[in-house]
Design a protein around this motif. Sequence first.
Motif, PDB file in Angstrom:
ATOM      1  N   LEU A 156       0.347  -1.162  -0.071  1.00  0.00           N
ATOM      2  CA  LEU A 156      -0.018  -0.262   0.135  1.00  0.00           C
ATOM      3  C   LEU A 156       0.721   1.031  -0.119  1.00  0.00           C
ATOM      4  N   ILE A 157       0.721   2.366  -0.573  1.00  0.00           N
ATOM      5  CA  ILE A 157       1.279   3.467  -1.366  1.00  0.00           C
ATOM      6  C   ILE A 157       0.412   4.325  -0.223  1.00  0.00           C
ATOM      7  N   PRO A 158       0.839   4.297   1.097  1.00  0.00           N
ATOM      8  CA  PRO A 158       0.080   6.365   1.694  1.00  0.00           C
ATOM      9  C   PRO A 158       0.247   7.352   0.628  1.00  0.00           C
ATOM     10  N   GLN A 159      -0.908   8.015   1.439  1.00  0.00           N
ATOM     11  CA  GLN A 159      -0.419   9.209   0.254  1.00  0.00           C
ATOM     12  C   GLN A 159       0.021  10.276   1.107  1.00  0.00           C
ATOM     13  N   LYS A 160       0.668  10.317   2.509  1.00  0.00           N
ATOM     14  CA  LYS A 160       1.345  10.991   2.926  1.00  0.00           C
ATOM     15  C   LYS A 160       2.312  10.086   3.742  1.00  0.00           C
ATOM     16  N   GLU A 161       3.322  10.944   4.410  1.00  0.00           N
ATOM     17  CA  GLU A 161       4.518  10.115   4.469  1.00  0.00           C
ATOM     18  C   GLU A 161       3.718   9.742   5.946  1.00  0.00           C
ATOM     19  N   MET A 162       3.947   8.353   6.844  1.00  0.00           N
ATOM     20  CA  MET A 162       4.140   7.936   7.769  1.00  0.00           C
ATOM     21  C   MET A 162       4.869   8.640   9.221  1.00  0.00           C
ATOM     22  N   GLU A 163       4.792   9.742   9.167  1.00  0.00           N
ATOM     23  CA  GLU A 163       5.900   9.804  10.163  1.00  0.00           C
ATOM     24  C   GLU A 163       4.305  10.654  11.701  1.00  0.00           C
ATOM     25  N   LEU A 164       4.550   9.447  11.944  1.00  0.00           N
ATOM     26  CA  LEU A 164       3.327   9.653  12.793  1.00  0.00           C
ATOM     27  C   LEU A 164       3.649   9.490  14.627  1.00  0.00           C
ATOM     28  N   ARG A 165       2.228  10.869  15.315  1.00  0.00           N
ATOM     29  CA  ARG A 165       2.241  10.333  16.371  1.00  0.00           C
ATOM     30  C   ARG A 165       0.785  10.155  17.011  1.00  0.00           C
ATOM     31  N   ALA A 166       0.228  10.116  16.532  1.00  0.00           N
ATOM     32  CA  ALA A 166      -1.492   9.489  16.625  1.00  0.00           C
ATOM     33  C   ALA A 166      -2.177   9.383  15.237  1.00  0.00           C
ATOM     34  N   PHE A 167      -2.866   8.293  15.542  1.00  0.00           N
ATOM     35  CA  PHE A 167      -3.650   6.626  14.034  1.00  0.00           C
ATOM     36  C   PHE A 167      -4.573   6.677  14.679  1.00  0.00           C
ATOM     37  N   THR A 168      -5.248   6.226  13.544  1.00  0.00           N
ATOM     38  CA  THR A 168      -6.090   5.465  13.330  1.00  0.00           C
ATOM     39  C   THR A 168      -6.514   4.198  12.357  1.00  0.00           C
ATOM     40  N   LEU A 169      -6.291   3.282  12.507  1.00  0.00           N
ATOM     41  CA  LEU A 169      -6.664   2.108  11.250  1.00  0.00           C
ATOM     42  C   LEU A 169      -7.584   1.142  11.599  1.00  0.00           C
ATOM     43  N   CYS A 170      -8.527   1.326  10.782  1.00  0.00           N
ATOM     44  CA  CYS A 170      -9.495   0.663  10.665  1.00  0.00           C
ATOM     45  C   CYS A 170      -9.550  -0.560   9.699  1.00  0.00           C
ATOM     46  N   MET A 171      -9.939  -1.980   9.746  1.00  0.00           N
ATOM     47  CA  MET A 171     -10.638  -2.201   8.396  1.00  0.00           C
ATOM     48  C   MET A 171     -11.944  -3.928   9.086  1.00  0.00           C
ATOM     49  N   HIS A 207       6.458   8.349  21.347  1.00  0.00           N
ATOM     50  CA  HIS A 207       6.966   7.155  20.319  1.00  0.00           C
ATOM     51  C   HIS A 207       6.562   8.003  19.452  1.00  0.00           C
ATOM     52  N   SER A 208       6.697   8.647  18.455  1.00  0.00           N
ATOM     53  CA  SER A 208       6.924   8.660  17.789  1.00  0.00           C
ATOM     54  C   SER A 208       7.371   7.791  16.014  1.00  0.00           C
ATOM     55  N   ILE A 209       6.230   7.525  15.100  1.00  0.00           N
ATOM     56  CA  ILE A 209       6.522   6.483  14.224  1.00  0.00           C
ATOM     57  C   ILE A 209       7.259   7.120  12.967  1.00  0.00           C
ATOM     58  N   ARG A 210       8.263   6.334  12.446  1.00  0.00           N
ATOM     59  CA  ARG A 210       8.756   7.213  11.893  1.00  0.00           C
ATOM     60  C   ARG A 210       8.246   6.885  10.239  1.00  0.00           C
ATOM     61  N   PRO A 211       8.687   7.463   9.033  1.00  0.00           N
ATOM     62  CA  PRO A 211       8.346   7.910   7.804  1.00  0.00           C
ATOM     63  C   PRO A 211       9.296   7.152   6.595  1.00  0.00           C
ATOM     64  N   LYS A 212       9.078   6.659   5.698  1.00  0.00           N
ATOM     65  CA  LYS A 212      10.243   6.712   4.866  1.00  0.00           C
ATOM     66  C   LYS A 212      10.019   4.647   4.654  1.00  0.00           C
ATOM     67  N   GLY A 213       9.268   4.567   4.932  1.00  0.00           N
ATOM     68  CA  GLY A 213       8.258   2.560   4.941  1.00  0.00           C
ATOM     69  C   GLY A 213       8.013   2.362   3.818  1.00  0.00           C
ATOM     70  N   THR A 214       7.549   0.886   4.067  1.00  0.00           N
ATOM     71  CA  THR A 214       7.066  -0.165   3.699  1.00  0.00           C
ATOM     72  C   THR A 214       6.049  -0.851   3.621  1.00  0.00           C
ATOM     73  N   VAL A 215       4.381  -0.178   3.982  1.00  0.00           N
ATOM     74  CA  VAL A 215       3.006  -1.300   4.962  1.00  0.00           C
ATOM     75  C   VAL A 215       2.684  -2.605   3.509  1.00  0.00           C
ATOM     76  N   LEU A 216       2.683  -3.097   3.656  1.00  0.00           N
ATOM     77  CA  LEU A 216       2.149  -5.220   2.822  1.00  0.00           C
ATOM     78  C   LEU A 216       1.199  -4.846   4.411  1.00  0.00           C
ATOM     79  N   LEU A 217       0.061  -5.990   3.011  1.00  0.00           N
ATOM     80  CA  LEU A 217      -0.811  -6.781   3.446  1.00  0.00           C
ATOM     81  C   LEU A 217      -0.407  -7.921   2.841  1.00  0.00           C
TER      82      LEU A 217
END
Length: 210
Positions: free
Chosen positions: A28-43, A130-140
């Motif tokens: 999956l290619i994110p629409q913005k860099e995943m430099e995150l200090r909060a998130f909601t993930l749903c599926m 904590h903060s999540i770092r950007p420039k990675g790869t998301v896989l399902l």
Amino acid sequence: MFGLLILVGLSEKVLVFPYETDFSFVALIPQKEMELRAFTLCMRVATELPEERQIILFAYRTADYDELNVWREKDGRVSLSMSGDGIFFHLPPLTTFRSSLCLTWESRTGLTAFWVDGKRSTYQVYKPGHSIRPKGTVLLGQDPDKHLGGLEAMQSFVGEVTDLNMWDSVLSRSMIQAWHYGHKVLKGNIFDWSSIEYELNGNVMVVHDD
């Protein structure tokens, strides 16, 4: 990323992972860099795999770290891990019937919760600051043990995933419940299923969600 065709949009579609492999996944290619200090993930997710087998539900990895991994563990618990040891939740089991699964986390307090079919688990405190770092790869479908490699069949996902959305904030209870019931909500600004950019690898099927 993998030299494959980038596809766009999965509205009213389901990803079907038909059997166990060490090569089938969706990037999956994110629409913005995943430099995150909060998130909601749903599926929405369904699987026939037995409880005593570990299953990767979502994997985001940078070169050196598993930044954000969601697992169903061998004992049936669901876990979140971010760059190290994870936390575990006793949730209703994932079955052949589709469950809506959301996960919320914020750095400021560390408050973390899963939501199943619109109901929230108890909060746990995990990695405040904590903060999540950007420039990675998301896989399902697979867990990369190293950046873009190290895939294992016995951790692969088998089943169906649809309606994956991700926001860079913690959604309210009413928004998560609205998403669960299929009402229109704020589009995910990291991943929005209707306009998501993705790459298929191996034996993953895209089928109409009838």
